[in-house]
Design a protein around this motif. Structure first.
Motif, PDB file in Angstrom:
ATOM      1  N   LEU A 107       0.817  -1.215   0.000  1.00 52.62           N
ATOM      2  CA  LEU A 107       0.000   0.000   0.000  1.00 52.62           C
ATOM      3  C   LEU A 107       0.851   1.265   0.000  1.00 52.62           C
ATOM      4  O   LEU A 107       0.476   2.271  -0.617  1.00 52.62           O
ATOM      5  CB  LEU A 107      -0.932  -0.003   1.217  1.00 52.62           C
ATOM      6  N   HIS A 108       2.002   1.247   0.664  1.00 51.65           N
ATOM      7  CA  HIS A 108       2.800   2.472   0.771  1.00 51.65           C
ATOM      8  C   HIS A 108       3.449   2.859  -0.557  1.00 51.65           C
ATOM      9  O   HIS A 108       3.899   4.000  -0.723  1.00 51.65           O
ATOM     10  CB  HIS A 108       3.868   2.317   1.860  1.00 51.65           C
ATOM     11  N   VAL A 109       3.511   1.925  -1.517  1.00 48.97           N
ATOM     12  CA  VAL A 109       4.101   2.217  -2.825  1.00 48.97           C
ATOM     13  C   VAL A 109       3.036   2.671  -3.823  1.00 48.97           C
ATOM     14  O   VAL A 109       3.339   3.373  -4.793  1.00 48.97           O
ATOM     15  CB  VAL A 109       4.846   0.978  -3.360  1.00 48.97           C
ATOM     16  N   GLN A 110       1.796   2.305  -3.591  1.00 52.00           N
ATOM     17  CA  GLN A 110       0.736   2.565  -4.556  1.00 52.00           C
ATOM     18  C   GLN A 110       0.526   4.053  -4.865  1.00 52.00           C
ATOM     19  O   GLN A 110       0.295   4.405  -6.032  1.00 52.00           O
ATOM     20  CB  GLN A 110      -0.559   1.903  -4.095  1.00 52.00           C
ATOM     21  N   PRO A 111       0.589   4.971  -3.878  1.00 56.31           N
ATOM     22  CA  PRO A 111       0.424   6.393  -4.225  1.00 56.31           C
ATOM     23  C   PRO A 111       1.507   6.904  -5.184  1.00 56.31           C
ATOM     24  O   PRO A 111       1.224   7.727  -6.063  1.00 56.31           O
ATOM     25  CB  PRO A 111       0.517   7.096  -2.865  1.00 56.31           C
ATOM     26  N   LYS A 112       2.729   6.412  -5.035  1.00 58.89           N
ATOM     27  CA  LYS A 112       3.812   6.856  -5.909  1.00 58.89           C
ATOM     28  C   LYS A 112       3.600   6.340  -7.332  1.00 58.89           C
ATOM     29  O   LYS A 112       3.871   7.052  -8.309  1.00 58.89           O
ATOM     30  CB  LYS A 112       5.154   6.370  -5.346  1.00 58.89           C
ATOM     31  N   LEU A 113       3.113   5.108  -7.449  1.00 61.49           N
ATOM     32  CA  LEU A 113       2.800   4.568  -8.769  1.00 61.49           C
ATOM     33  C   LEU A 113       1.652   5.346  -9.403  1.00 61.49           C
ATOM     34  O   LEU A 113       1.665   5.630 -10.613  1.00 61.49           O
ATOM     35  CB  LEU A 113       2.454   3.083  -8.663  1.00 61.49           C
ATOM     36  N   LEU A 114       0.656   5.717  -8.588  1.00 66.93           N
ATOM     37  CA  LEU A 114      -0.473   6.497  -9.093  1.00 66.93           C
ATOM     38  C   LEU A 114      -0.001   7.834  -9.648  1.00 66.93           C
ATOM     39  O   LEU A 114      -0.446   8.267 -10.720  1.00 66.93           O
ATOM     40  CB  LEU A 114      -1.491   6.714  -7.969  1.00 66.93           C
ATOM     41  N   ARG A 115       0.909   8.497  -8.941  1.00 66.23           N
ATOM     42  CA  ARG A 115       1.420   9.780  -9.414  1.00 66.23           C
ATOM     43  C   ARG A 115       2.185   9.620 -10.728  1.00 66.23           C
ATOM     44  O   ARG A 115       2.068  10.450 -11.634  1.00 66.23           O
ATOM     45  CB  ARG A 115       2.318  10.423  -8.356  1.00 66.23           C
ATOM     46  N   LEU A 116       2.963   8.541 -10.831  1.00 66.99           N
ATOM     47  CA  LEU A 116       3.704   8.318 -12.067  1.00 66.99           C
ATOM     48  C   LEU A 116       2.747   8.118 -13.237  1.00 66.99           C
ATOM     49  O   LEU A 116       2.979   8.626 -14.342  1.00 66.99           O
ATOM     50  CB  LEU A 116       4.621   7.104 -11.917  1.00 66.99           C
ATOM     51  N   LEU A 117       1.654   7.383 -13.021  1.00 69.55           N
ATOM     52  CA  LEU A 117       0.685   7.144 -14.087  1.00 69.55           C
ATOM     53  C   LEU A 117      -0.053   8.426 -14.467  1.00 69.55           C
ATOM     54  O   LEU A 117      -0.396   8.635 -15.639  1.00 69.55           O
ATOM     55  CB  LEU A 117      -0.313   6.067 -13.658  1.00 69.55           C
ATOM     56  N   GLN A 118      -0.292   9.287 -13.486  1.00 70.73           N
ATOM     57  CA  GLN A 118      -1.039  10.509 -13.748  1.00 70.73           C
ATOM     58  C   GLN A 118      -0.160  11.612 -14.336  1.00 70.73           C
ATOM     59  O   GLN A 118      -0.532  12.266 -15.314  1.00 70.73           O
ATOM     60  CB  GLN A 118      -1.687  11.006 -12.454  1.00 70.73           C
ATOM     61  N   GLU A 119       1.003  11.816 -13.735  1.00 74.66           N
ATOM     62  CA  GLU A 119       1.846  12.958 -14.097  1.00 74.66           C
ATOM     63  C   GLU A 119       3.054  12.577 -14.949  1.00 74.66           C
ATOM     64  O   GLU A 119       3.754  13.463 -15.448  1.00 74.66           O
ATOM     65  CB  GLU A 119       2.349  13.651 -12.813  1.00 74.66           C
ATOM     66  N   ARG A 120       3.317  11.281 -15.092  1.00 74.41           N
ATOM     67  CA  ARG A 120       4.496  10.813 -15.819  1.00 74.41           C
ATOM     68  C   ARG A 120       5.787  11.344 -15.206  1.00 74.41           C
ATOM     69  O   ARG A 120       6.776  11.607 -15.905  1.00 74.41           O
ATOM     70  CB  ARG A 120       4.423  11.223 -17.296  1.00 74.41           C
TER      71      ARG A 120
END
Length: 472
Positions: free
Chosen positions: A243-256
């Motif tokens: 779970l602690h990694v998921q927000p960072k992956l979400l940001r990468l998908l959204q903002e590249r």
């Protein structure tokens, strides 16, 4: 067009001769020279062909050729070897190499190099046509063809894609096909098994880290997304991401954009993300084990891969491909039509992965590289629990059901079981071989033989000696 030149020869440098020959044919080939050590880590992906210059010294360590087999498509390669390397030529032929040529005695002979360049040119044309027919050869079931047509459409659109399906259906294979069909085909494709990375290293592995970010970080290290810039990252078992990694992956998908562990400055990435799972992500979201916003981000387009039992017309072609592949079992074998029918009639709970294992096991048991029905052994099938199909096995009962008085069902079943086991003993030389033919373990066979000796009403004197040897 790109030609990959693999140097495994302690001799002259042939790149100049090859390049000159290609130019004579009117081709502008970019030749990339690599060694065996950096073959798997090279950044340039999918060359048009591979030219391997191999010397006699490779025979001292034949394992290097098997490393090549894992890294290259041998049928898409041209091998140049010394003229007197007969054993090497035979070995390469057994491994499936179709084009093996001697290195010109006079390396300045332009006509000889022109001939070799012509062979490479023919190879590229053959590979191009074969790539177009390979998918139709493997995916012959209507459901698979429909899925393949959908993949082709998705490949042409830059959209995050979620692949779902049972374990072993071939999600990574589908992701690889999508990569080859996309505009990123000549850029990196990196597959990551999220379940195989220790939880405390996931963030560093995916996003990289700076020197001194944590104990053991002795140098700057790029992450997977940084290394795959311009290409595709395939996140297998994405439901296992902490779970602690998921927000960072979400940001990468959204903002590249993303930053390495221990860094403040973010870097931009041009990466397409494919994800796969055999879990119910909806249920994981309800259980607060997976972020809902991340789920909708990776699930912009959803492709469900049918199980093997849903696309039975693919079983034959996949089985034939596995039987002819050197990478499965280390040898090539033929499948009889009876063996193929036995494979088709099975339910395949483990899907394509189980089919590969069954073919690999059959290659071990096969005689003269021909796989018969008795060589097909399923992990989940028990000889005792499942009634044998006489049409799908070479073992037949030694006699018909006795006429006359009708015995109980259990007694009849036990008599038939004895007949099959005794027949297996007569047709094999060891307990292990007999157990493999019957689809049971050697230990189970030993217990049954001991039982027959104790209560064996059907064990004749002629067979008691054989049973005694097997049961000890």
């Amino acid at each position: 067009m790109k030609c990959l030149l693999l140097q495994m020869f302690n001799g002259s440098d042939f790149s100049g001769h090859l390049k000159g020959a290609f130019e004579s044919l009117g081709h502008d080939f970019a030749i990339e020279e690599v060694s065996l050590d950096n073959l798997s880590s090279r950044e340039v992906m999918q060359p048009s062909c591979t030219v391997c210059c191999v010397g006699d010294e490779v025979m001292k360590s034949q394992a290097s050729l098997y490393v090549l087999a894992e890294s290259l498509e041998f049928k898409s390669s041209v091998f140049l070897i010394p003229r007197n390397a007969i054993e090497l030529a035979l070995l390469l032929g057994r491994m499936g190499c179709e084009r093996v040529f001697p290195i010109p005695e006079n390396t300045s002979d332009s006509d000889a190099w022109l001939f070799l360049a012509t062979q490479v040119q023919q190879l590229i044309g053959a590979v191009s046509s074969r790539e177009g027919t390979r998918k139709s050869m493997i995916f012959s079931d209507p459901k698979s063809k429909s899925m393949l047509a959908l993949i082709e459409r998705v490949a042409g659109v830059e959209v995050s894609t979620l692949l779902t399906g049972e374990s072993g259906v071939g999600k990574e294979v589908v992701a690889t096909i999508l990569h080859k069909m996309s505009a990123r085909a000549r850029k990196p494709f990196i597959a990551v098994n999220c379940a195989a990375i220790p939880e405390n290293l996931v963030e560093s592995f995916l996003f990289g880290h700076c020197k001194g970010a944590f104990t053991g970080a002795v140098k700057d290290q790029p992450g997977v997304f940084e290394e795959a810039d311009g290409g595709i990252v395939f996140l297998d078992e994405v439901g296992e991401l902490p779970l602690h990694v998921q927000p960072k992956l979400l940001r990468l998908l959204q903002e590249r954009r993303s930053a390495r562990v221990g860094a403040h400055k973010e870097h931009s990435f041009d990466v397409r993300v494919l994800a796969a799972t055999n879990q119910d992500l909806h249920e994981l979201v309800k259980q607060k084990k997976f972020r809902e916003d991340l789920f909708y981000r990776i699930n912009a387009f959803h492709i469900r891969i049918p199980s093997l039992r849903e696309r039975t017309e693919d079983i034959k072609n996949i089985a034939l491909f596995c039987a002819s592949s050197l990478l499965i079992g280390g040898c090539v074998a033929e499948l009889t039509e009876e063996a193929i029918q036995k494979l088709i009639s099975y339910g395949w709970p483990g899907n394509v992965r189980e089919l590969e294992n069954v073919i690999c096991r059959a290659k071990v048991l096969a005689v003269a590289a021909v796989i018969e029905p008795q060589h097909i052994v399923f992990d989940s099938v028990s000889f005792i629990d499942e009634s044998p199909d006489p049409e799908s096995s070479s073992l037949q009962a030694t006699s018909d059901v006795p006429q006359g008085s009708v015995s109980s069902l259990s007694a009849s079943k036990e008599e038939l079981e004895q007949q099959w086991i005794l027949r297996a003993i007569e047709e094999t030389s060891t307990r292990e071989e007999a157990a493999a033919v019957l689809g049971i373990s050697p230990r189970t066979l030993r217990h049954k033989l001991q039982k027959f000796k104790q209560f064996g009403s059907m064990v004749t004197e002629q067979r008691s000696e054989a049973i005694g040897g097997f049961g000890s």
